[in-house]
Design a protein around this motif. Structure first.
Motif, PDB file in Angstrom:
ATOM      1  N   THR A  11      94.662  -8.545 -17.847  1.00 62.46           N
ATOM      2  CA  THR A  11      94.932  -7.895 -19.125  1.00 62.46           C
ATOM      3  C   THR A  11      93.624  -7.503 -19.796  1.00 62.46           C
ATOM      4  N   VAL A  12      93.525  -6.259 -20.230  1.00 61.04           N
ATOM      5  CA  VAL A  12      92.330  -5.742 -20.886  1.00 61.04           C
ATOM      6  C   VAL A  12      92.702  -5.299 -22.298  1.00 61.04           C
ATOM      7  N   ALA A  13      91.977  -5.777 -23.295  1.00 61.56           N
ATOM      8  CA  ALA A  13      92.236  -5.401 -24.684  1.00 61.56           C
ATOM      9  C   ALA A  13      91.568  -4.059 -24.983  1.00 61.56           C
ATOM     10  N   VAL A  14      92.305  -3.155 -25.627  1.00 62.87           N
ATOM     11  CA  VAL A  14      91.807  -1.823 -25.945  1.00 62.87           C
ATOM     12  C   VAL A  14      92.100  -1.523 -27.412  1.00 62.87           C
ATOM     13  N   ARG A  15      91.104  -1.034 -28.136  1.00 60.00           N
ATOM     14  CA  ARG A  15      91.300  -0.637 -29.527  1.00 60.00           C
ATOM     15  C   ARG A  15      91.480   0.880 -29.579  1.00 60.00           C
ATOM     16  N   LEU A  16      92.617   1.331 -30.114  1.00 61.34           N
ATOM     17  CA  LEU A  16      92.940   2.764 -30.163  1.00 61.34           C
ATOM     18  C   LEU A  16      93.126   3.214 -31.605  1.00 61.34           C
ATOM     19  N   ARG A  17      92.729   4.448 -31.885  1.00 62.54           N
ATOM     20  CA  ARG A  17      92.894   5.031 -33.217  1.00 62.54           C
ATOM     21  C   ARG A  17      93.590   6.391 -33.068  1.00 62.54           C
ATOM     22  N   PRO A  18      94.915   6.422 -33.193  1.00 61.86           N
ATOM     23  CA  PRO A  18      95.629   7.693 -33.053  1.00 61.86           C
ATOM     24  C   PRO A  18      95.378   8.613 -34.239  1.00 61.86           C
ATOM     25  N   GLY A  19      95.618   9.899 -34.014  1.00 63.71           N
ATOM     26  CA  GLY A  19      95.441  10.881 -35.079  1.00 63.71           C
ATOM     27  C   GLY A  19      94.805  12.155 -34.566  1.00 63.71           C
ATOM     28  N   PHE A  22      98.277  15.058 -30.435  1.00 60.48           N
ATOM     29  CA  PHE A  22      98.524  14.235 -29.253  1.00 60.48           C
ATOM     30  C   PHE A  22      97.443  14.410 -28.196  1.00 60.48           C
ATOM     31  N   ARG A  23      97.028  15.660 -27.941  1.00 67.78           N
ATOM     32  CA  ARG A  23      96.031  15.892 -26.901  1.00 67.78           C
ATOM     33  C   ARG A  23      94.711  15.202 -27.241  1.00 67.78           C
ATOM     34  N   ALA A  24      94.294  15.306 -28.520  1.00 64.84           N
ATOM     35  CA  ALA A  24      93.050  14.659 -28.938  1.00 64.84           C
ATOM     36  C   ALA A  24      93.171  13.139 -28.831  1.00 64.84           C
ATOM     37  N   THR A  25      94.333  12.605 -29.212  1.00 67.44           N
ATOM     38  CA  THR A  25      94.559  11.162 -29.103  1.00 67.44           C
ATOM     39  C   THR A  25      94.533  10.729 -27.650  1.00 67.44           C
ATOM     40  N   LEU A  26      95.107  11.538 -26.779  1.00 66.11           N
ATOM     41  CA  LEU A  26      95.130  11.221 -25.353  1.00 66.11           C
ATOM     42  C   LEU A  26      93.711  11.155 -24.784  1.00 66.11           C
ATOM     43  N   ARG A  27      92.847  12.084 -25.224  1.00 64.67           N
ATOM     44  CA  ARG A  27      91.461  12.077 -24.749  1.00 64.67           C
ATOM     45  C   ARG A  27      90.713  10.842 -25.230  1.00 64.67           C
ATOM     46  N   ARG A  28      90.916  10.482 -26.520  1.00 61.32           N
ATOM     47  CA  ARG A  28      90.258   9.275 -27.037  1.00 61.32           C
ATOM     48  C   ARG A  28      90.766   8.029 -26.313  1.00 61.32           C
ATOM     49  N   THR A  29      92.051   8.022 -26.004  1.00 61.23           N
ATOM     50  CA  THR A  29      92.625   6.886 -25.280  1.00 61.23           C
ATOM     51  C   THR A  29      92.019   6.771 -23.893  1.00 61.23           C
ATOM     52  N   ARG A  30      91.852   7.913 -23.207  1.00 65.97           N
ATOM     53  CA  ARG A  30      91.235   7.906 -21.882  1.00 65.97           C
ATOM     54  C   ARG A  30      89.820   7.343 -21.948  1.00 65.97           C
ATOM     55  N   ALA A  32      88.567   5.365 -24.282  1.00 65.91           N
ATOM     56  CA  ALA A  32      88.619   3.946 -24.654  1.00 65.91           C
ATOM     57  C   ALA A  32      88.972   3.082 -23.451  1.00 65.91           C
ATOM     58  N   LEU A  33      89.874   3.557 -22.604  1.00 66.63           N
ATOM     59  CA  LEU A  33      90.255   2.803 -21.416  1.00 66.63           C
ATOM     60  C   LEU A  33      89.087   2.691 -20.442  1.00 66.63           C
ATOM     61  N   ARG A  34      88.332   3.763 -20.319  1.00 66.07           N
ATOM     62  CA  ARG A  34      87.162   3.715 -19.439  1.00 66.07           C
ATOM     63  C   ARG A  34      86.142   2.698 -19.938  1.00 66.07           C
ATOM     64  N   ASP A  35      85.907   2.678 -21.251  1.00 65.09           N
ATOM     65  CA  ASP A  35      84.961   1.712 -21.817  1.00 65.09           C
ATOM     66  C   ASP A  35      85.472   0.282 -21.653  1.00 65.09           C
ATOM     67  N   ALA A  36      86.791   0.101 -21.893  1.00 70.95           N
ATOM     68  CA  ALA A  36      87.361  -1.242 -21.791  1.00 70.95           C
ATOM     69  C   ALA A  36      87.323  -1.747 -20.353  1.00 70.95           C
ATOM     70  N   TYR A  37      87.478  -0.851 -19.395  1.00 73.40           N
ATOM     71  CA  TYR A  37      87.493  -1.265 -17.994  1.00 73.40           C
ATOM     72  C   TYR A  37      86.159  -1.859 -17.573  1.00 73.40           C
ATOM     73  N   ALA A  38      85.092  -1.455 -18.245  1.00 75.53           N
ATOM     74  CA  ALA A  38      83.779  -2.006 -17.922  1.00 75.53           C
ATOM     75  C   ALA A  38      83.699  -3.493 -18.277  1.00 75.53           C
ATOM     76  N   HIS A  39      84.595  -3.959 -19.160  1.00 75.51           N
ATOM     77  CA  HIS A  39      84.613  -5.370 -19.586  1.00 75.51           C
ATOM     78  C   HIS A  39      85.850  -6.089 -19.059  1.00 75.51           C
ATOM     79  N   ARG A  40      86.390  -5.600 -17.950  1.00 75.24           N
ATOM     80  CA  ARG A  40      87.650  -6.134 -17.423  1.00 75.24           C
ATOM     81  C   ARG A  40      87.533  -7.582 -16.951  1.00 75.24           C
ATOM     82  N   HIS A  41      86.284  -8.047 -16.712  1.00 79.99           N
ATOM     83  CA  HIS A  41      86.111  -9.408 -16.205  1.00 79.99           C
ATOM     84  C   HIS A  41      86.140 -10.455 -17.322  1.00 79.99           C
ATOM     85  N   VAL A  42      86.136 -10.014 -18.589  1.00 78.64           N
ATOM     86  CA  VAL A  42      86.207 -10.964 -19.700  1.00 78.64           C
ATOM     87  C   VAL A  42      87.643 -11.496 -19.803  1.00 78.64           C
TER      88      VAL A  42
END
Length: 263
Positions: A11-19, A22-30, A32-42
């Motif tokens: 399980t990886v914790a991700v902080r998301l800020r919608p707004g 939808f397309r812009a939110t989707l890009r920010r989510t992508r 954020a997921l890439r950044d969170a994946y770098a800390h997946r071992h925590v």
């Protein structure tokens, strides 16, 4: 781990800020997921501990996506294997949404705890979600999207017990009697002990929360739960919570040495 067989997930914790659409939110989510994946071992429990008790419940809702289409497979000898989707015995989270890609299209399934949500509220949520996705497909850049209302949880006092509130011949169970007292307008108090006091409503709310946690752990009718709590309101909450889950409690004396406590 070479001898381990099964599905292992982290399980990886991700902080998301919608707004901003939808397309812009989707890009920010992508991103954020890439950044969170770098800390997946925590370890996820360390993240929860670091956030502190004031943090939101990170496991209250879940959203999963299964991109693999479920289609029959024909083997070399002509045998046809038809996949069968498993049926969940209980909801691990308060509310979970699963998106699946089938041969005939996309399907969304809702799995929820009946002690917290009603079928009518889930149906309203599904309708809101369908309207939201329809608007996104029509115009991914629009920011004027319909709201997806969070279903209000069921009042724990009026919720149906995970355990039976009455016997087949119509007699109230202990759990059913306490819930009935909590719902009675003339019974505001209850559970008074030297160690504190708790109202009937607080008793039922605490027991309902515990029953949900027990159900999330796979415990229910036919199971026994050990309770090792000193006398007081907390003991009443624990015993009623076990009963509301449908399980039976085994009361252990907290004054006895731990070495003498049966497993």
């Amino acid at each position: 781990m070479a001898g381990v067989v099964g599905l292992l997930l982290g399980t990886v914790a991700v902080r998301l800020r919608p707004g901003g659409g939808f397309r812009a939110t989707l890009r920010r989510t992508r991103d954020a997921l890439r950044d969170a994946y770098a800390h997946r071992h925590v370890p996820f429990d360390r993240v929860v501990t670091a956030l502190g008790p004031g943090a939101p419940d990170l496991t209250r809702y879940t959203v999963n996506h299964d991109a693999e289409a479920i289609v029959p497979v024909t083997l070399a000898d002509g045998t046809t294997v038809t996949p069968v989707s498993p049926t969940a015995a209980y909801a691990k989270a308060e509310l979970g949404v699963l998106f699946e890609e089938h041969a005939e299209g996309h399907v969304a399934s809702f799995l929820y705890r009946t002690g917290r949500h009603t079928p009518a509220r889930i149906a309203a949520l599904a309708a809101d979600l369908a309207a939201f996705l329809t608007a996104v497909v029509a115009d991914p850049d629009t920011s004027a999207l319909p709201d997806v209302r969070q279903p209000a949880p069921v009042d724990p006092v009026s919720a149906v017990d995970h355990g039976r509130p009455s016997t087949p011949d119509g007699r109230r169970t202990l759990s059913g009697l306490v819930v009935a007292q909590a719902a009675h307008p003339g019974r505001p108090g209850g559970g008074r002990r030297p160690g504190g006091s708790v109202t009937y409503r607080e008793l039922v709310e605490g027991a309902t929360e515990l029953a949900g946690r027990l159900a999330g752990a796979g415990l229910g009718r036919g199971d026994r739960v050990a309770v090792r709590v000193p006398r007081g309101p907390a003991l009443a909450v624990a015993l009623l919570g076990v009963l509301r889950s449908g399980a039976a409690y085994v009361a252990l004396d907290p004054d006895q040495p731990a070495t003498g406590t049966p497993p």
